[in-house]
Design an enzyme around this catalytic site. Structure first.
Site, PDB file in Angstrom:
ATOM      1  NE  ARG A 173      -4.253  -1.394   2.000  1.00 15.10           N
ATOM      2  CZ  ARG A 173      -5.396  -0.726   1.869  1.00 15.10           C
ATOM      3  NH1 ARG A 173      -5.451   0.558   2.061  1.00 15.10           N
ATOM      4  NH2 ARG A 173      -6.498  -1.361   1.552  1.00 15.10           N
ATOM      5  CD  GLU A 191      -1.351  12.077  18.785  1.00 14.69           C
ATOM      6  OE1 GLU A 191      -2.463  11.693  19.240  1.00 14.69           O
ATOM      7  OE2 GLU A 191      -0.460  11.293  18.441  1.00 14.69           O
ATOM      8  CG  ASP A 198      -1.196  22.271  13.330  1.00 14.09           C
ATOM      9  OD1 ASP A 198      -0.588  21.204  13.132  1.00 14.09           O
ATOM     10  OD2 ASP A 198      -2.296  22.327  13.888  1.00 14.09           O
TER      11      ASP A 198
HETATM   12  N1  HPA Z   1      -5.035  18.288  14.532  1.00 10.66           N
HETATM   13  C1  HPA Z   1      -4.986  16.952  14.528  1.00 10.66           C
HETATM   14  N2  HPA Z   1      -3.893  16.275  14.271  1.00 10.66           N
HETATM   15  C2  HPA Z   1      -2.776  16.976  13.996  1.00 10.66           C
HETATM   16  C3  HPA Z   1      -2.757  18.350  14.000  1.00 10.66           C
HETATM   17  C4  HPA Z   1      -3.934  19.045  14.283  1.00 10.66           C
HETATM   18  O1  HPA Z   1      -3.975  20.300  14.303  1.00 10.66           O
HETATM   19  N3  HPA Z   1      -1.503  18.758  13.682  1.00 10.66           N
HETATM   20  C5  HPA Z   1      -0.776  17.646  13.500  1.00 10.66           C
HETATM   21  N4  HPA Z   1      -1.538  16.553  13.703  1.00 10.66           N
END
Ligand code: HPA
Length: 248
Positions: A43, A193, A218
């Protein structure tokens, strides 16, 4: 071979690093493993096995051994990670799994690129409701020894890091009002996450060691430009070094 891992028995090390992204797995294998081999690519979710040199000071000499390490990508989210962790532990006898992932910060004090060492994971996934029933909840936690060693390594290397709970969600795009992460942030969760609760639950079930090392890519608690997809591949260098030093 298992359903989703096309490697033969013996081709996967007892220690596996588990990034979500297959490109990050390839990048990590090239950068950190000696003589990496692609042991399967079912995959397009490859596993690489190679080795690291381990040095040990003995009286009057420096002993060097080779430690086999595998790097398997897990894909995004708990259903995908669950498949790989289940098959690695059950079918390949893997004993240590360290997730190398990214996360979104939920607390203002946390900066982009900071490291989160996940002590435990809350979740909005129904997975553990199916597993334990609605009246019982399981607290998914990191392996204490891996966790301790990772904290010591992060301190020694002078890296910016935070330890605490993370929130493992099933929805990257959460349309709830207010978004669910806010409740977990109110209770101190550091980051969001999509994998750690499942990793820690399955590790407990199979009696293996697991740890999630995350880099903040982020921010949900303040205005920040997220890391680009290229930056998300390479931002895991420091957590990879932490992981490799605690297993090799
Ligand atoms: N949300 C969910 N999972 C993630 C994020 C997020 O902002 N950033 C990296 N993984």
């Amino acid at each position: 071979m298992s359903t989703h891992i096309g490697a033969k028995k013996g081709q996967i090390a007892d220690v596996v690093l588990l990034p979500g992204d297959p490109l990050r797995a390839a990048w990590l294998a090239k950068k950190f493993l000696k003589a990496p081999e692609t042991v399967h690519d079912v995959r397009g979710m490859p596993c690489y096995t190679g080795f690291r040199h381990c040095f040990r000071a003995l009286p009057g000499q420096l002993a060097c051994t080779k430690k086999l390490i595998s790097i398997q990508s897990s894909g995004m989210g708990m259903p995908s990670l669950g498949i790989y962790v289940e098959e690695l532990a059950r079918d390949f006898g893997v004993k240590k799994i360290i997730r190398l992932g990214t996360c979104g910060a939920l607390q203002e004090k946390i900066n982009l690129r900071d490291i989160i060492i996940a002590m435990g994971a809350c979740s909005d996934s129904a997975s553990n409701i199916h597993r334990f029933g609605p009246a019982m909840s399981f607290a998914p936690i990191a392996d204490p020894a891996l966790y301790r060693d990772a904290v010591l390594q992060a301190e020694d290397r002078g890296l910016p890091f935070h330890t605490g709970n993370v929130f493992a969600t099933d929805d990257f795009y959460d349309h709830s009002e207010p978004p669910r992460w806010q409740k977990f942030a109110r209770y101190g969760a550091l980051a969001v996450e999509m994998e750690t609760a499942k990793l820690y639950t399955l590790a407990a079930y199979y009696g293996i060691q697991a740890l999630s090392l995350l880099v903040v890519s982020d921010h949900l608690a303040r205005e920040e430009k997220p890391l680009t997809s290229e930056e998300r591949v390479t931002c895991c260098s420091d957590i990879a070094m932490i992981a490799l030093s605690i297993v090799a």
